[in-house]
Design an enzyme around this catalytic site. Structure first.
Site, PDB file in Angstrom:
ATOM      1  N   PRO A   9       0.795  -1.230   0.000  1.00  0.00           N
ATOM      2  CA  PRO A   9       0.000   0.000   0.000  1.00  0.00           C
ATOM      3  C   PRO A   9       0.826   1.277   0.000  1.00  0.00           C
ATOM      4  O   PRO A   9       1.868   1.356   0.649  1.00  0.00           O
ATOM      5  CB  PRO A   9      -0.825  -0.109   1.295  1.00  0.00           C
ATOM      6  CG  PRO A   9      -0.109  -1.105   2.137  1.00  0.00           C
ATOM      7  CD  PRO A   9       0.536  -2.059   1.180  1.00  0.00           C
ATOM      8  N   ASN A  10       0.332   2.215  -0.762  1.00  0.00           N
ATOM      9  CA  ASN A  10       0.873   3.577  -0.883  1.00  0.00           C
ATOM     10  C   ASN A  10       2.197   3.671  -1.643  1.00  0.00           C
ATOM     11  O   ASN A  10       2.698   4.759  -1.882  1.00  0.00           O
ATOM     12  CB  ASN A  10       1.011   4.247   0.508  1.00  0.00           C
ATOM     13  CG  ASN A  10      -0.317   4.292   1.229  1.00  0.00           C
ATOM     14  OD1 ASN A  10      -1.295   4.777   0.666  1.00  0.00           O
ATOM     15  ND2 ASN A  10      -0.378   3.765   2.435  1.00  0.00           N
ATOM     16  N   ARG A  17       4.895  10.999  -2.580  1.00  0.00           N
ATOM     17  CA  ARG A  17       4.544  10.779  -1.179  1.00  0.00           C
ATOM     18  C   ARG A  17       5.758  11.033  -0.273  1.00  0.00           C
ATOM     19  O   ARG A  17       6.823  10.428  -0.497  1.00  0.00           O
ATOM     20  CB  ARG A  17       4.129   9.305  -1.080  1.00  0.00           C
ATOM     21  CG  ARG A  17       4.165   8.704   0.252  1.00  0.00           C
ATOM     22  CD  ARG A  17       4.082   7.188   0.190  1.00  0.00           C
ATOM     23  NE  ARG A  17       3.859   6.721   1.541  1.00  0.00           N
ATOM     24  CZ  ARG A  17       4.173   5.522   1.971  1.00  0.00           C
ATOM     25  NH1 ARG A  17       4.697   4.641   1.163  1.00  0.00           N
ATOM     26  NH2 ARG A  17       3.958   5.193   3.217  1.00  0.00           N
ATOM     27  N   TYR A  22      10.954   9.041   1.212  1.00  0.00           N
ATOM     28  CA  TYR A  22      10.923   7.982   0.186  1.00  0.00           C
ATOM     29  C   TYR A  22      11.546   8.377  -1.153  1.00  0.00           C
ATOM     30  O   TYR A  22      11.617   7.549  -2.054  1.00  0.00           O
ATOM     31  CB  TYR A  22       9.470   7.526  -0.032  1.00  0.00           C
ATOM     32  CG  TYR A  22       8.841   6.946   1.218  1.00  0.00           C
ATOM     33  CD1 TYR A  22       9.339   5.773   1.775  1.00  0.00           C
ATOM     34  CD2 TYR A  22       7.761   7.571   1.848  1.00  0.00           C
ATOM     35  CE1 TYR A  22       8.775   5.236   2.930  1.00  0.00           C
ATOM     36  CE2 TYR A  22       7.183   7.039   2.998  1.00  0.00           C
ATOM     37  CZ  TYR A  22       7.699   5.869   3.522  1.00  0.00           C
ATOM     38  OH  TYR A  22       7.146   5.339   4.661  1.00  0.00           O
ATOM     39  N   ASN A  71       8.041  -5.535  -0.654  1.00  0.00           N
ATOM     40  CA  ASN A  71       7.889  -4.393   0.245  1.00  0.00           C
ATOM     41  C   ASN A  71       6.398  -4.297   0.541  1.00  0.00           C
ATOM     42  O   ASN A  71       5.625  -3.762  -0.268  1.00  0.00           O
ATOM     43  CB  ASN A  71       8.405  -3.103  -0.407  1.00  0.00           C
ATOM     44  CG  ASN A  71       8.327  -1.922   0.552  1.00  0.00           C
ATOM     45  OD1 ASN A  71       7.704  -2.012   1.616  1.00  0.00           O
ATOM     46  ND2 ASN A  71       8.946  -0.815   0.181  1.00  0.00           N
ATOM     47  N   ALA A  74       3.042  -0.697   4.975  1.00  0.00           N
ATOM     48  CA  ALA A  74       2.552  -0.717   6.359  1.00  0.00           C
ATOM     49  C   ALA A  74       2.007  -2.084   6.769  1.00  0.00           C
ATOM     50  O   ALA A  74       1.980  -2.412   7.957  1.00  0.00           O
ATOM     51  CB  ALA A  74       1.490   0.360   6.541  1.00  0.00           C
ATOM     52  N   GLU A  95      12.770  -9.194   1.919  1.00  0.00           N
ATOM     53  CA  GLU A  95      11.969  -8.042   2.346  1.00  0.00           C
ATOM     54  C   GLU A  95      12.774  -6.765   2.098  1.00  0.00           C
ATOM     55  O   GLU A  95      13.965  -6.716   2.408  1.00  0.00           O
ATOM     56  CB  GLU A  95      11.681  -8.195   3.846  1.00  0.00           C
ATOM     57  CG  GLU A  95      10.931  -7.044   4.460  1.00  0.00           C
ATOM     58  CD  GLU A  95      10.780  -7.214   5.972  1.00  0.00           C
ATOM     59  OE1 GLU A  95      11.487  -8.049   6.582  1.00  0.00           O
ATOM     60  OE2 GLU A  95       9.943  -6.493   6.534  1.00  0.00           O
ATOM     61  N   HIS A  97      12.587  -2.432   2.541  1.00  0.00           N
ATOM     62  CA  HIS A  97      11.964  -1.165   2.931  1.00  0.00           C
ATOM     63  C   HIS A  97      12.882  -0.040   2.473  1.00  0.00           C
ATOM     64  O   HIS A  97      14.093  -0.078   2.736  1.00  0.00           O
ATOM     65  CB  HIS A  97      11.753  -1.082   4.444  1.00  0.00           C
ATOM     66  CG  HIS A  97      10.794  -2.110   4.948  1.00  0.00           C
ATOM     67  ND1 HIS A  97       9.432  -1.982   4.792  1.00  0.00           N
ATOM     68  CD2 HIS A  97      11.004  -3.290   5.562  1.00  0.00           C
ATOM     69  CE1 HIS A  97       8.835  -3.050   5.306  1.00  0.00           C
ATOM     70  NE2 HIS A  97       9.768  -3.858   5.778  1.00  0.00           N
ATOM     71  N   ARG A 104      12.814   4.986  12.676  1.00  0.00           N
ATOM     72  CA  ARG A 104      11.546   5.730  12.620  1.00  0.00           C
ATOM     73  C   ARG A 104      10.670   5.382  13.835  1.00  0.00           C
ATOM     74  O   ARG A 104      11.171   4.931  14.858  1.00  0.00           O
ATOM     75  CB  ARG A 104      10.855   5.431  11.283  1.00  0.00           C
ATOM     76  CG  ARG A 104      11.719   5.872  10.073  1.00  0.00           C
ATOM     77  CD  ARG A 104      11.029   5.606   8.762  1.00  0.00           C
ATOM     78  NE  ARG A 104       9.811   6.411   8.632  1.00  0.00           N
ATOM     79  CZ  ARG A 104       8.871   6.211   7.714  1.00  0.00           C
ATOM     80  NH1 ARG A 104       9.021   5.226   6.835  1.00  0.00           N
ATOM     81  NH2 ARG A 104       7.800   6.966   7.668  1.00  0.00           N
TER      82      ARG A 104
END
Ligand code: DQA
Length: 146
Positions: A9-10, A17, A22, A71, A74, A95, A97, A104
């Site tokens: 998502p996103n 964004r 990012y 990825n 969230a 994985e 990110h 964070r």
């Protein structure tokens, strides 16, 4: 060799964004460059904002592909269902990110799916995807464990 990048998502909003976190490049702009760097890999791409669609795709490719670069956005921090899908399949999953999730908010520090992945690459931006593909290419010849 067949590898798929699955973005959650996103991540369709990359480039627009929170660019300080990012970056300013969209994934659609980056993907042809990535494909150019790995001409011998059939590199597929899938993005969805829906948990079920991500699970469907993980299941669809996860018994046939040589690797998955995932990825889950969230959902990494919330989804036991995606973690179960990663655990269920046979293809190795790396994985990724873009941001350093450990630097964070605390809620980003834990990822349900990490234990079922061969490894995780965090905080290296879009280059993380290239590193994951390179690993999966080499991993064919060097299994992590017998
Ligand atoms: C992300 C990190 C997640 O915490 C966040 O929800 C994202 C993107 C990353 O690539 O840095 O959507 O997965």
């Amino acid at each position: 060799m067949q590898i798929i990048i699955i973005n959650g998502p996103n991540l369709n909003l990359l480039g627009q964004r929170e660019t300080a976190i990012y970056g300013k490049q969209s994934f659609e702009h980056y993907l042809p460059q990535l494909r150019g760097r790995f001409p011998e890999v059939q590199l597929d791409y899938f993005q969805s904002n829906s948990e079920g669609a991500l699970i469907d795709r993980i299941q669809a490719v996860g018994f046939a592909y040589d690797g998955i670069v995932l990825n889950a956005g969230a959902y990494s921090h919330t989804s036991i269902a995606i973690a179960d899908a990663v655990a269920a399949i046979h293809s190795p999953v790396v994985e990724v990110h873009l941001s350093n999730i450990h630097a964070r908010e605390k809620f980003r520090h834990h990822c349900y799916l990490s234990p079922y992945c061969v490894g995780s690459i965090v905080g290296l931006g879009l280059e993380g995807y290239a590193l994951a593909i390179r690993y999966l290419q080499d991993a064919r010849h060097q299994p992590v464990a017998d």
